[in-house]
Enzyme design. Sequence first.
Site, PDB file in Angstrom:
ATOM      1  N   GLU A   1       0.900  -1.145   0.000  1.00  0.00           N
ATOM      2  CA  GLU A   1       0.000   0.000   0.000  1.00  0.00           C
ATOM      3  C   GLU A   1       0.942   1.199   0.000  1.00  0.00           C
ATOM      4  OE1 GLU A   1      -3.250   0.275  -0.169  1.00  0.00           O
ATOM      5  OE2 GLU A   1      -3.593  -1.881  -0.232  1.00  0.00           O
TER       6      GLU A   1
ATOM      7  N   THR B   1      11.658   3.120   0.666  1.00  0.00           N
ATOM      8  CA  THR B   1      11.410   4.528   0.325  1.00  0.00           C
ATOM      9  C   THR B   1      12.249   5.464   1.189  1.00  0.00           C
ATOM     10  OG1 THR B   1       9.723   6.247   0.484  1.00  0.00           O
ATOM     11  CG2 THR B   1       9.398   4.350   1.883  1.00  0.00           C
ATOM     12  N   ASP B   2      12.532   6.653   0.657  1.00  0.00           N
ATOM     13  CA  ASP B   2      13.254   7.664   1.453  1.00  0.00           C
ATOM     14  C   ASP B   2      12.410   8.146   2.631  1.00  0.00           C
ATOM     15  OD1 ASP B   2      11.376   9.168   0.031  1.00  0.00           O
ATOM     16  OD2 ASP B   2      12.822  10.598  -0.780  1.00  0.00           O
ATOM     17  N   GLU B   3      11.088   7.864   2.589  1.00  0.00           N
ATOM     18  CA  GLU B   3      10.223   8.371   3.658  1.00  0.00           C
ATOM     19  C   GLU B   3      10.517   7.728   5.015  1.00  0.00           C
ATOM     20  OE1 GLU B   3       6.110   8.964   2.830  1.00  0.00           O
ATOM     21  OE2 GLU B   3       6.512   9.621   0.789  1.00  0.00           O
TER      22      GLU B   3
ATOM     23  N   LYS C   1       6.737   0.865   6.137  1.00  0.00           N
ATOM     24  CA  LYS C   1       7.880   0.555   5.265  1.00  0.00           C
ATOM     25  C   LYS C   1       9.161   0.424   6.103  1.00  0.00           C
ATOM     26  CE  LYS C   1       7.934   0.397   1.282  1.00  0.00           C
ATOM     27  NZ  LYS C   1       7.697  -0.742   0.342  1.00  0.00           N
TER      28      LYS C   1
ATOM     29  N   HIS D   1       2.481  16.408   7.505  1.00  0.00           N
ATOM     30  CA  HIS D   1       3.104  16.534   6.172  1.00  0.00           C
ATOM     31  C   HIS D   1       4.627  16.713   6.237  1.00  0.00           C
ATOM     32  CE1 HIS D   1       2.454  18.548   1.957  1.00  0.00           C
ATOM     33  NE2 HIS D   1       3.266  17.513   1.918  1.00  0.00           N
TER      34      HIS D   1
HETATM   35  P1  NAD Z   1       1.431   1.247  -6.438  1.00  0.00           P
HETATM   36  O1  NAD Z   1       0.479   1.582  -5.354  1.00  0.00           O
HETATM   37  O2  NAD Z   1       1.276   1.897  -7.771  1.00  0.00           O
HETATM   38  O3  NAD Z   1       1.411  -0.338  -6.699  1.00  0.00           O
HETATM   39  C1  NAD Z   1       1.372  -1.267  -5.663  1.00  0.00           C
HETATM   40  C2  NAD Z   1       1.022  -2.631  -6.267  1.00  0.00           C
HETATM   41  O4  NAD Z   1       1.048  -3.592  -5.195  1.00  0.00           O
HETATM   42  C3  NAD Z   1      -0.378  -2.690  -6.896  1.00  0.00           C
HETATM   43  O5  NAD Z   1      -0.321  -3.364  -8.137  1.00  0.00           O
HETATM   44  C4  NAD Z   1      -1.195  -3.504  -5.894  1.00  0.00           C
HETATM   45  O6  NAD Z   1      -2.243  -4.253  -6.487  1.00  0.00           O
HETATM   46  C5  NAD Z   1      -0.119  -4.418  -5.308  1.00  0.00           C
HETATM   47  N1  NAD Z   1      -0.472  -4.902  -3.959  1.00  0.00           N
HETATM   48  C6  NAD Z   1      -0.910  -4.169  -2.917  1.00  0.00           C
HETATM   49  N2  NAD Z   1      -1.144  -4.983  -1.857  1.00  0.00           N
HETATM   50  C7  NAD Z   1      -0.815  -6.243  -2.245  1.00  0.00           C
HETATM   51  C8  NAD Z   1      -0.821  -7.502  -1.598  1.00  0.00           C
HETATM   52  N3  NAD Z   1      -1.236  -7.628  -0.327  1.00  0.00           N
HETATM   53  N4  NAD Z   1      -0.401  -8.579  -2.292  1.00  0.00           N
HETATM   54  C9  NAD Z   1      -0.003  -8.472  -3.587  1.00  0.00           C
HETATM   55  N5  NAD Z   1       0.007  -7.312  -4.254  1.00  0.00           N
HETATM   56  C10 NAD Z   1      -0.390  -6.194  -3.593  1.00  0.00           C
HETATM   57  O7  NAD Z   1       2.871   1.509  -5.828  1.00  0.00           O
HETATM   58  P2  NAD Z   1       4.204   2.065  -6.533  1.00  0.00           P
HETATM   59  O8  NAD Z   1       4.184   3.525  -6.518  1.00  0.00           O
HETATM   60  O9  NAD Z   1       4.425   1.317  -7.780  1.00  0.00           O
HETATM   61  O10 NAD Z   1       5.289   1.599  -5.444  1.00  0.00           O
HETATM   62  C11 NAD Z   1       5.874   0.312  -5.512  1.00  0.00           C
HETATM   63  C12 NAD Z   1       6.836   0.149  -4.354  1.00  0.00           C
HETATM   64  O11 NAD Z   1       7.834   1.156  -4.405  1.00  0.00           O
HETATM   65  C13 NAD Z   1       6.172   0.277  -2.989  1.00  0.00           C
HETATM   66  O12 NAD Z   1       6.745  -0.672  -2.134  1.00  0.00           O
HETATM   67  C14 NAD Z   1       6.519   1.694  -2.538  1.00  0.00           C
HETATM   68  O13 NAD Z   1       6.601   1.741  -1.134  1.00  0.00           O
HETATM   69  C15 NAD Z   1       7.873   1.871  -3.177  1.00  0.00           C
HETATM   70  N6  NAD Z   1       8.264   3.248  -3.525  1.00  0.00           N
HETATM   71  C16 NAD Z   1       7.435   4.029  -4.273  1.00  0.00           C
HETATM   72  C17 NAD Z   1       7.861   5.301  -4.651  1.00  0.00           C
HETATM   73  C18 NAD Z   1       7.002   6.207  -5.503  1.00  0.00           C
HETATM   74  O14 NAD Z   1       7.345   7.380  -5.692  1.00  0.00           O
HETATM   75  N7  NAD Z   1       5.890   5.746  -6.048  1.00  0.00           N
HETATM   76  C19 NAD Z   1       9.120   5.766  -4.246  1.00  0.00           C
HETATM   77  C20 NAD Z   1       9.937   4.947  -3.464  1.00  0.00           C
HETATM   78  C21 NAD Z   1       9.493   3.678  -3.124  1.00  0.00           C
HETATM   79  O1  DAU Z   2       9.367   9.684  -1.396  1.00  0.00           O
HETATM   80  C1  DAU Z   2       8.915   8.456  -1.873  1.00  0.00           C
HETATM   81  C2  DAU Z   2       7.412   8.362  -1.708  1.00  0.00           C
HETATM   82  O2  DAU Z   2       6.849   9.240  -2.658  1.00  0.00           O
HETATM   83  C3  DAU Z   2       6.865   6.951  -1.889  1.00  0.00           C
HETATM   84  O3  DAU Z   2       7.380   6.137  -0.861  1.00  0.00           O
HETATM   85  C4  DAU Z   2       5.334   6.944  -1.846  1.00  0.00           C
HETATM   86  O4  DAU Z   2       4.849   5.654  -2.129  1.00  0.00           O
HETATM   87  C5  DAU Z   2       4.839   7.911  -2.885  1.00  0.00           C
HETATM   88  O5  DAU Z   2       3.420   7.992  -2.810  1.00  0.00           O
HETATM   89  C6  DAU Z   2       5.442   9.304  -2.671  1.00  0.00           C
HETATM   90  O6  DAU Z   2       4.955   9.894  -1.438  1.00  0.00           O
HETATM   91  P1  DAU Z   2       4.561  11.452  -1.357  1.00  0.00           P
HETATM   92  O7  DAU Z   2       3.646  11.636  -0.215  1.00  0.00           O
HETATM   93  O8  DAU Z   2       5.767  12.318  -1.436  1.00  0.00           O
HETATM   94  O9  DAU Z   2       3.782  11.574  -2.776  1.00  0.00           O
HETATM   95  P2  DAU Z   2       2.413  12.271  -3.197  1.00  0.00           P
HETATM   96  O10 DAU Z   2       2.357  12.192  -4.690  1.00  0.00           O
HETATM   97  O11 DAU Z   2       1.254  11.773  -2.420  1.00  0.00           O
HETATM   98  O12 DAU Z   2       2.649  13.792  -2.773  1.00  0.00           O
HETATM   99  C7  DAU Z   2       3.783  14.526  -3.237  1.00  0.00           C
HETATM  100  C8  DAU Z   2       3.717  15.913  -2.595  1.00  0.00           C
HETATM  101  O13 DAU Z   2       2.605  16.619  -3.147  1.00  0.00           O
HETATM  102  C9  DAU Z   2       3.493  15.882  -1.102  1.00  0.00           C
HETATM  103  O14 DAU Z   2       4.218  16.962  -0.515  1.00  0.00           O
HETATM  104  C10 DAU Z   2       1.994  16.131  -0.935  1.00  0.00           C
HETATM  105  C11 DAU Z   2       1.675  17.011  -2.125  1.00  0.00           C
HETATM  106  N1  DAU Z   2       0.321  16.859  -2.701  1.00  0.00           N
HETATM  107  C12 DAU Z   2      -0.109  15.596  -3.034  1.00  0.00           C
HETATM  108  C13 DAU Z   2      -1.354  15.393  -3.569  1.00  0.00           C
HETATM  109  C14 DAU Z   2      -1.819  14.006  -3.919  1.00  0.00           C
HETATM  110  C15 DAU Z   2      -0.489  17.962  -2.925  1.00  0.00           C
HETATM  111  O15 DAU Z   2      -0.075  19.121  -2.653  1.00  0.00           O
HETATM  112  N2  DAU Z   2      -1.714  17.764  -3.472  1.00  0.00           N
HETATM  113  C16 DAU Z   2      -2.215  16.525  -3.783  1.00  0.00           C
HETATM  114  O16 DAU Z   2      -3.379  16.426  -4.240  1.00  0.00           O
END
Ligand code: NAD
Ligand code: DAU
Length: 339
Positions: free
Chosen positions: A84, A125-127, A157, A279
């Site tokens: 998630e 994640t960096d978070e 995470k 935030h």
């Molecule tokens: P996403 O939400 O787009 O995709 C997540 C996928 O995992 C989906 O296909 C969902 O169906 C699947 N999933 C969720 N729960 C599951 C379960 N219980 N069993 C099997 N599959 C399940 O996420 P994303 O943005 O592609 O991120 C992928 C990974 O990278 C995550 O672990 C996230 O923490 C990490 N990450 C994301 C970002 C970013 O900016 N998006 C940055 C750094 C790390």
């Molecule tokens: O840093 C890595 C992370 O980046 C991943 O681990 C997460 O899975 C990914 O969702 C992302 O997290 P953020 O919270 O940084 O991403 P998000 O796109 O939700 O938001 C980016 C920034 O924009 C954050 O400061 C909140 C702001 N924001 C976001 C939304 C959705 C808004 O201002 N308005 C919005 O509607």
Amino acid sequence: MTVLVTGGAGFIGANFIFYWLNAHPGDRMVCLDRLTYAGNLSTLRPVLERPEFRFVKADICDRETLDRLFEEEHPEAVVNFAAESHVDRSIEDPEVFLRTNVMGTAALLDACRKYGTPRFHQVSTDEVYGDLPLDRPELRFTETTNLHASSPYSASKASADLLTLAYCRTYGFPGTISRCSNNYGPCQFPEKLIPLMIANALQNKPLPVYGTGKNVRDWLYVEDHCRAIDLILRKGRIGEVYNIGGDCELENIALVRRICRELGKPESLITYVADRKGHDLRYAIDSGKLRHELGWRPETGFEEGIRNTIRWYLENRDWWVEIISGEYRDYYEKMYGNR
Ligand code: NAD
Ligand code: DAU
């Protein structure tokens, strides 16, 4: 070799599958995904019929299914993207984050141990490091920065990271972890900042910026993330953590203005809304370890990356229109209706 990718129907996992099948012809890829709201099988359409690709709809928490799959496939590497992933959803409902991100990772770690899988990689994640102040631009997260998660998402995470490291130390488990900054690119679910702003702008809807818009994120094009994971899997040191970042820090408001410019939309669409609870102010990643040890660097600059991304959303309107007209509508109303 056979690579098991979990969460491959999501944003980064799908991009990783496309990247890997292209970079490593002859390898077999198995994708296990529960297809939650964020998973979309149509994203994988380009590879679904390929003989070297198999899709399995399953939950990473389901240990019996994992046993069956590991017995059938004997993967040589497992890359765990399944999670998630949205901070706002974790603030509304933390429980599913603990289930998938913590218990699910534990189930995968146990399956890998049981079947002697040679390599496991946890996509983190960096978070997990928490945030940095806005007035100290010299500060960046390194791999030795303390874990200081702010949201239920980042806490889940961080827990998975600790568990993975504990397995490495206790059992000599062959795991690695990467902690990446914010990704952007094709196929990202429209709840996240960049695709949400693109989709709203294209529909001339308000662009909801949280708080002051001054929060800073470090942006990395998704393919660069995929290449980094590939390098870590093949050449990274077992038991190690690698930071991945784009060296591309942007204030949210600057990014949203940029999207308006690229799409020829007026900035009057920008609407400041109530801030996200807790935030995080700023993320900034020092990826020196990955650069020096493994020779990685980002190849796609922000100019090129954001244009590719916008082009993808323009050319694949059906993909995101289908999503935003489904259950996403209720989510949007709940999160933004009275904000
Ligand atoms: P996403 O939400 O787009 O995709 C997540 C996928 O995992 C989906 O296909 C969902 O169906 C699947 N999933 C969720 N729960 C599951 C379960 N219980 N069993 C099997 N599959 C399940 O996420 P994303 O943005 O592609 O991120 C992928 C990974 O990278 C995550 O672990 C996230 O923490 C990490 N990450 C994301 C970002 C970013 O900016 N998006 C940055 C750094 C790390
Ligand atoms: O840093 C890595 C992370 O980046 C991943 O681990 C997460 O899975 C990914 O969702 C992302 O997290 P953020 O919270 O940084 O991403 P998000 O796109 O939700 O938001 C980016 C920034 O924009 C954050 O400061 C909140 C702001 N924001 C976001 C939304 C959705 C808004 O201002 N308005 C919005 O509607």
